[in-house]
Design an enzyme around this catalytic site. Structure first.
Site, PDB file in Angstrom:
ATOM      1  N   ASP A   1       7.683  -5.301  -6.741  1.00 49.62           N
ATOM      2  CA  ASP A   1       6.616  -4.765  -5.880  1.00 49.62           C
ATOM      3  C   ASP A   1       5.504  -4.140  -6.710  1.00 49.62           C
ATOM      4  OD1 ASP A   1       5.262  -4.370  -3.533  1.00 49.62           O
ATOM      5  OD2 ASP A   1       6.256  -2.478  -3.044  1.00 49.62           O
TER       6      ASP A   1
ATOM      7  N   HIS B   1       2.784  -5.604  -2.317  1.00 47.07           N
ATOM      8  CA  HIS B   1       2.618  -5.792  -0.876  1.00 47.07           C
ATOM      9  C   HIS B   1       1.261  -5.296  -0.367  1.00 47.07           C
ATOM     10  CE1 HIS B   1       4.234  -1.571  -0.507  1.00 47.07           C
ATOM     11  NE2 HIS B   1       3.461  -1.540   0.570  1.00 47.07           N
TER      12      HIS B   1
ATOM     13  N   SER C   1       0.433   3.270  -0.290  1.00 42.77           N
ATOM     14  CA  SER C   1       1.058   2.238  -1.120  1.00 42.77           C
ATOM     15  C   SER C   1       0.248   1.967  -2.378  1.00 42.77           C
ATOM     16  CB  SER C   1       1.154   0.928  -0.326  1.00 42.77           C
ATOM     17  OG  SER C   1       1.884   1.085   0.843  1.00 42.77           O
TER      18      SER C   1
END
Length: 486
Positions: free
Chosen positions: A247, A214, A329
């Site tokens: 992910d 993402h 992230s």
């Protein structure tokens, strides 16, 4: 996303006792809906049941203004900092020794009595702090006057100051110093200029960078990617492969520098609750930020989404209380030796708002993809550019209120709900069966089953227990495979 092993999910999955409400798994490309009928990133109910809180992927931090360009001024209470000053001085609301300034007197000429309780205590504390500050200022002035008159000195020297302050290699500072040169801040921008900031780390000497899907998804089709090292050197990068369900994504520096130092990979299966953790990333665009904590839980079934309700990922996560925020992230979660044990991917949010009123931030519940799983995915992406998922080829009804993962009984033909030639079909499972254990671990929901299946590899043989008519049956299932995301 299509989770062939979990199958077509009903539009609204149930909340599970030990897993955050999560979007239903995919079925032949159908996008599942989250457990509460809202996206996984929605605000929590006021008093959720323990273990049912939704999680969200850590969003990339917003792109910073171009170098040399002044950011737009932010109003107090929006993006601005510090917060707006109070309209009335704090000490004016309940002064020391009497009522508030301007408060009317009683008929006998005395101030009205102050209400008792916490408010009065807070006011007293505030005034005490202000008085202490005033006294300190007076003492400082007095000392300065004495110094000017030659009657004394306020200069104090620390004794035995070390000439060379050294930090042990195994200290947090030492481990951070060794890891930071191998961590990059990723800038991703789509063709329309939209994008954000995330984190990644050097995976090998060939210039591959491991991060979250993402983080780079916005730039995967015609966008731009840049990776900046802690020394400020910036490199163009490109996507090698992405696994939306896991992910995980792998980038490659277009002109990698010589002497790249990959971060050492630990063994996430051997991590213990209470082990020290170090998270490195770029929270809210603040590159090279280091935070610490512990492993607060293992094998946490987590379904996280990007807010659209159709881009959902599943993991059997490592939970940590190390502070991670948007922009962390894809960054590494290190153990107490400096080895990577996970990729920071999702956070539990107490609500929308967060820093500057825009994004949610850390409340001490962060989730990382175990590095053992991430390594397997990365190797597949580097070799073929595509992810490979283990599957059991059933469709799970995430709307069912059952203690387990119930195989759907409607919504498609029976041979689509349970593929007769798939692993579950060959093992005798049928629509309506409820899967209660997988690999010897309890299954309490569809997302839990998904996260468990994806910790294995295609071809692995796993014990599965299911209920039919209330009677448990245990069988061995050899996992199948699915290539690519749907």
């Amino acid at each position: 996303m299509s989770n062939e092993n979990e199958g077509t999910a009903a539009p609204t999955p149930p909340a599970a006792p030990s897993v955050p409400p999560a979007p239903a798994s995919e079925t032949q490309g159908a996008a599942p809906a989250p457990a509460t009928g809202e996206p996984a990133t929605q605000q929590l109910p006021p008093t959720p049941a323990p273990g049912t809180e939704p999680t969200q992927q850590i969003p990339p931090a917003p792109a910073a203004p171009a170098y040399g360009q002044a950011p737009a001024p932010a109003a107090y209470g929006a993006e601005g900092w510090p917060p707006p000053p109070p309209t009335v001085p704090a000490y004016g609301a309940g002064g020391h020794g009497g009522g508030a300034w301007g408060a009317p007197l009683t008929t006998d000429g005395h101030p009205a009595p102050k209400p008792k309780g916490k408010g009065g205590l807070v006011a007293a504390v505030l005034v005490a702090a202000l008085l202490a500050g005033g006294i300190g200022g007076g003492v400082g002035y007095w000392a300065a006057q004495r110094s000017d008159n030659g009657t004394g000195s306020t200069t104090i020297s620390a004794a035995n100051t070390p000439k060379d302050l050294k930090r042990e290699a195994g200290s947090i500072a030492g481990l951070a110093a060794g890891a930071l040169p191998s961590v990059v801040t990723i800038e991703a921008s789509a063709g329309d200029g939209e994008g954000g900031t995330g984190t990644g780390f050097v995976y090998d000497q060939q210039g591959h960078i491991l991060t979250n899907n993402h983080v780079v998804a916005s730039a995967a089709n015609g966008g731009k990617l840049f990776a900046t090292f802690s020394d400020g050197k910036r490199y163009d990068a490109e996507v090698v492969g992405r696994a939306q369900g896991y992910d995980v994504a792998v980038l490659k520096l277009k002109n990698p520098p010589a002497g790249l130092k990959p971060l050492p990979l630990g063994d996430s299966d051997k991590v213990a609750v209470g082990d020290s953790t170090i998270a490195i990333g770029a929270p809210f665009g603040l590159s090279n930020t280091v935070t610490t904590g512990i492993v607060s839980a293992k094998n946490r079934p987590v379904a996280s989404g990007d807010g659209s309700g159709s881009k959902n990922s599943y993991m059997s996560a490592l939970q940590t209380d190390a502070s991670i925020n948007p922009g962390n992230s894809g960054g590494p979660l290190l153990d107490g030796r400096g080895a990577v044990i996970g990729i920071n991917s999702a956070i539990q949010s107490a609500g929308n708002g967060g820093f500057g009123g825009g994004q949610a931030g850390s409340i001490g519940l962060g989730f990382a993809i175990p590095v053992n799983q991430a390594k397997n995915v990365a190797e597949s992406l580097i070799k073929t550019g595509k992810p490979v998922y283990p599957v059991i080829s059933v469709s799970v009804d995430l709307q069912a209120k059952s203690e387990g993962a119930k195989i759907s009984e409607q919504g498609a033909a029976a041979n689509e709900l349970v593929d007769p030639n798939g692993p579950a079909g060959k093992a005798g499972l049928k629509p309506g069966d409820v899967i209660t254990e997988f690999g010897g671990k309890p299954v309490d929901s569809g997302p839990t089953l998904i996260s468990m299946i994806w910790t294995y590899k295609p071809g692995d043989t796993v014990k599965l227990t299911y209920l039919r008519g209330g009677k448990p049956t245990t069988v061995d299932i050899t996992l199948g495979s699915r290539v690519g995301d749907k």
